[in-house]
Design a protein around this motif. Structure first.
Motif, mmCIF file in Angstrom:
data_model
loop_
_atom_site.group_PDB
_atom_site.id
_atom_site.type_symbol
_atom_site.label_atom_id
_atom_site.label_comp_id
_atom_site.label_asym_id
_atom_site.label_seq_id
_atom_site.Cartn_x
_atom_site.Cartn_y
_atom_site.Cartn_z
ATOM 1 N N ASN A 196 0.861 -1.181 0.000
ATOM 2 C CA ASN A 196 0.000 0.000 0.000
ATOM 3 C C ASN A 196 0.899 1.233 0.000
ATOM 4 O O ASN A 196 1.611 1.485 0.964
ATOM 5 N N ILE A 197 0.851 1.994 -1.091
ATOM 6 C CA ILE A 197 1.722 3.162 -1.228
ATOM 7 C C ILE A 197 0.862 4.391 -1.503
ATOM 8 O O ILE A 197 0.133 4.411 -2.495
ATOM 9 N N PRO A 198 0.937 5.401 -0.673
ATOM 10 C CA PRO A 198 0.203 6.638 -0.952
ATOM 11 C C PRO A 198 0.706 7.288 -2.237
ATOM 12 O O PRO A 198 1.893 7.189 -2.582
ATOM 13 N N LEU A 199 -0.180 7.955 -2.947
ATOM 14 C CA LEU A 199 0.190 8.606 -4.201
ATOM 15 C C LEU A 199 1.373 9.551 -4.006
ATOM 16 O O LEU A 199 2.264 9.626 -4.845
ATOM 17 N N TYR A 200 1.395 10.233 -2.893
ATOM 18 C CA TYR A 200 2.480 11.181 -2.603
ATOM 19 C C TYR A 200 3.853 10.505 -2.634
ATOM 20 O O TYR A 200 4.851 11.126 -2.983
ATOM 21 N N ASP A 201 3.913 9.222 -2.276
ATOM 22 C CA ASP A 201 5.178 8.495 -2.166
ATOM 23 C C ASP A 201 5.493 7.607 -3.362
ATOM 24 O O ASP A 201 6.508 6.906 -3.365
ATOM 25 N N ILE A 202 4.647 7.599 -4.391
ATOM 26 C CA ILE A 202 4.790 6.624 -5.469
ATOM 27 C C ILE A 202 6.107 6.761 -6.231
ATOM 28 O O ILE A 202 6.736 5.768 -6.578
ATOM 29 N N ARG A 203 6.550 7.974 -6.487
ATOM 30 C CA ARG A 203 7.795 8.147 -7.246
ATOM 31 C C ARG A 203 9.003 7.555 -6.506
ATOM 32 O O ARG A 203 9.865 6.929 -7.116
ATOM 33 N N GLU A 204 9.058 7.743 -5.222
ATOM 34 C CA GLU A 204 10.161 7.182 -4.435
ATOM 35 C C GLU A 204 10.049 5.661 -4.352
ATOM 36 O O GLU A 204 11.047 4.950 -4.457
ATOM 37 N N ALA A 205 8.835 5.154 -4.196
ATOM 38 C CA ALA A 205 8.621 3.710 -4.072
ATOM 39 C C ALA A 205 8.964 2.965 -5.360
ATOM 40 O O ALA A 205 9.406 1.808 -5.310
ATOM 41 N N MET A 206 8.788 3.610 -6.503
ATOM 42 C CA MET A 206 9.075 2.947 -7.781
ATOM 43 C C MET A 206 10.534 2.531 -7.903
ATOM 44 O O MET A 206 10.848 1.597 -8.628
ATOM 45 N N THR A 242 3.099 4.071 -15.472
ATOM 46 C CA THR A 242 3.245 3.654 -16.870
ATOM 47 C C THR A 242 4.251 4.544 -17.594
ATOM 48 O O THR A 242 4.954 4.069 -18.482
ATOM 49 N N GLN A 243 4.343 5.806 -17.216
ATOM 50 C CA GLN A 243 5.333 6.692 -17.811
ATOM 51 C C GLN A 243 6.762 6.258 -17.482
ATOM 52 O O GLN A 243 7.698 6.630 -18.172
ATOM 53 N N ALA A 283 -5.872 6.457 -10.882
ATOM 54 C CA ALA A 283 -5.546 6.814 -12.265
ATOM 55 C C ALA A 283 -4.267 7.625 -12.321
ATOM 56 O O ALA A 283 -3.433 7.421 -13.219
ATOM 57 N N ALA A 284 -4.085 8.538 -11.388
ATOM 58 C CA ALA A 284 -2.867 9.351 -11.357
ATOM 59 C C ALA A 284 -1.640 8.479 -11.096
ATOM 60 O O ALA A 284 -0.606 8.632 -11.753
ATOM 61 N N ALA A 334 12.239 0.898 -5.885
ATOM 62 C CA ALA A 334 12.421 -0.449 -5.350
ATOM 63 C C ALA A 334 11.443 -1.460 -5.947
ATOM 64 O O ALA A 334 11.443 -2.624 -5.553
ATOM 65 N N MET A 335 10.623 -1.039 -6.914
ATOM 66 C CA MET A 335 9.609 -1.925 -7.489
ATOM 67 C C MET A 335 10.127 -2.604 -8.753
ATOM 68 O O MET A 335 10.956 -2.059 -9.472
ATOM 69 N N ASP A 336 9.621 -3.796 -9.006
ATOM 70 C CA ASP A 336 10.033 -4.615 -10.147
ATOM 71 C C ASP A 336 9.172 -4.285 -11.367
ATOM 72 O O ASP A 336 7.947 -4.406 -11.317
ATOM 73 N N LYS A 337 9.799 -3.918 -12.472
ATOM 74 C CA LYS A 337 9.054 -3.580 -13.688
ATOM 75 C C LYS A 337 8.501 -4.818 -14.397
ATOM 76 O O LYS A 337 7.740 -4.691 -15.344
ATOM 77 N N ASN A 338 8.867 -6.007 -13.956
ATOM 78 C CA ASN A 338 8.369 -7.246 -14.547
ATOM 79 C C ASN A 338 7.115 -7.760 -13.845
ATOM 80 O O ASN A 338 6.640 -8.838 -14.161
ATOM 81 N N VAL A 339 6.606 -6.987 -12.915
ATOM 82 C CA VAL A 339 5.412 -7.356 -12.154
ATOM 83 C C VAL A 339 4.266 -6.457 -12.595
ATOM 84 O O VAL A 339 4.457 -5.265 -12.818
#
Length: 56
Positions: free
Chosen positions: A2-12, A39-40, A32-33, A14-19
């Motif tokens: 669970n990641i708040p929208l405010y934190d999504i850029r930082e969380a990405m 996706t960008q 949507a945001a 550590a995230m796997d692009k194959n998931v």
């Protein structure tokens, strides 16, 4: 996860692009945001929206 929208850029970082990720929120606007931002940056994201017409 669970990641708040405010934190999504930082969380990405550590995230796997194959998931495939599901983005969800109460109204669908933040989902949507978040999906747009992800996706960008090359992530595969779908949004899950609540529709009260289909409530059981």
């Amino acid at each position: 996860m669970n990641i708040p929208l405010y934190d999504i850029r930082e969380a990405m970082k550590a995230m796997d692009k194959n998931v495939e990720y599901i983005s969800v929120c109460q109204t669908g606007r933040r989902a949507a945001a978040a999906a747009f931002v992800m996706t960008q940056h090359g992530f595969l994201v779908v949004t899950l929206n609540y529709n009260p017409m289909f409530e059981l």
